[in-house]
Scaffold this active site. Structure first.
Site: not given
Length: 308
Positions: A159-161, A164-165
């Protein structure tokens, strides 16, 4: 029989599949077709702040490159060529970011672990399937649950902030393009800063920019720091993603040292499965497959798919 890693087996052992007397609301589950008709967006405060910061940093870099370095330049073709190249790369980077953020990464329908759904699967005697106890969905092989998206994601890498996904089966291509284009514009900005410093030191500082010398130096120093940090981060991430694709192994599977229960694709086959078809310019085009009319229809028909 669908095999799985140890942690999935424990999920099943302590949380068996739904029985007749389970009280989960099957009406809350969404079919694959219904999910395809909705826009994907994660309502995560940290992720939305990081995504906005990404856009602001790219806009800042574009401002400094265009208005501080290129427009005041006396070399017309130098300004035009570098201006067009940098802005095109910036548009491709931001487009890749949007498609990564707004594309369903491969979410498994919520709450589909119902008796009716399992009856439709027509399972063979003795065949084993697994249920995620957190989102009450049948867990496909190589799927992992994301605590932020609150969904099981097929071939979830991480999950990559910043986007945002989750990065998963359906949006990994766009994430790879995002890291590639950010790395390219960062390298381009650093090269332009080097030329600008050289020309300003050699000539008159008051003539190399429309801004005052102190302001020019401060803006360019911040751009150099931003370019160096983003180049380092995205170049490493790009290399990691390509390595994972070629080895047909997600980052989660690598960190957990999961033994592959699937037949690994060859390196070239892995690239073609992620980017689609034979090598072509479509591989590096974040607009490939995008339909504005379809997006508008989805918005009217199903509304946003806010994952909560």
């Amino acid at each position: 029989t669908m095999q799985s890693s140890g942690h999935r087996f424990r999920d099943v052992e302590h949380h068996p599949l739904l029985a007749d007397n389970d009280t989960y609301d099957s009406s809350s589950s969404s079919s694959e077709a219904d999910m395809a008709e909705r826009v994907w967006f994660i309502r995560d405060g940290c992720g939305m702040v990081c995504a906005i910061m990404t856009w602001l940093l790219v806009v800042y870099a574009d401002f400094v490159v265009t208005f501080v370095m290129l427009l005041p330049s006396k070399d017309f073709w130098y300004s035009v060529i570098n201006g067009v190249l940098f802005n095109c790369l910036a548009v491709l980077a931001l487009s890749s970011h949007l498609r990564t953020m707004l594309t369903d990464p491969g979410a498994v329908p919520k709450g589909n672990a119902t008796k009716e759904y399992m009856d439709n699967l027509q399972l063979k005697p003795g065949e084993v399937i697994y249920k995620c106890p957190k989102c009450c969905s049948i867990k496909p092989e190589r799927a992992h649950h994301c605590s932020i998206c609150k969904r099981c994601i097929r071939k979830m890498d991480h999950h990559c902030p910043w986007v945002n996904n989750c990065v998963g089966e359906k949006n990994q291509r766009f994430f790879v393009l995002f890291t590639m284009y950010i790395a390219l514009i960062s390298a381009h900005a650093l090269v332009l800063c080097g030329f600008q410093f050289f020309s300003c030191v050699r000539g008159q500082w008051t003539e190399c920019s429309d801004f005052s010398p102190p302001v020019t130096v401060i803006l360019m120093i911040f751009l150099c720091l931003e370019g160096f940090l983003f180049l380092t981060f995205t170049a490493v991430m790009f290399g990691t993603q390509i390595h994972s694709i070629c080895n047909d192994e997600t980052e989660i599977e690598r960190l957990k040292s999961e033994k592959p229960t699937w037949e690994r694709r060859l390196r070239w086959e892995g690239m073609k499965s992620v980017f689609g078809g034979q090598p072509s310019l479509l591989w590096i085009n974040p607009f490939a497959g995008f339909r504005i009319r379809r997006l508008l229809l989805r918005g009217k028909k199903g509304g946003p798919e806010f994952s909560v």
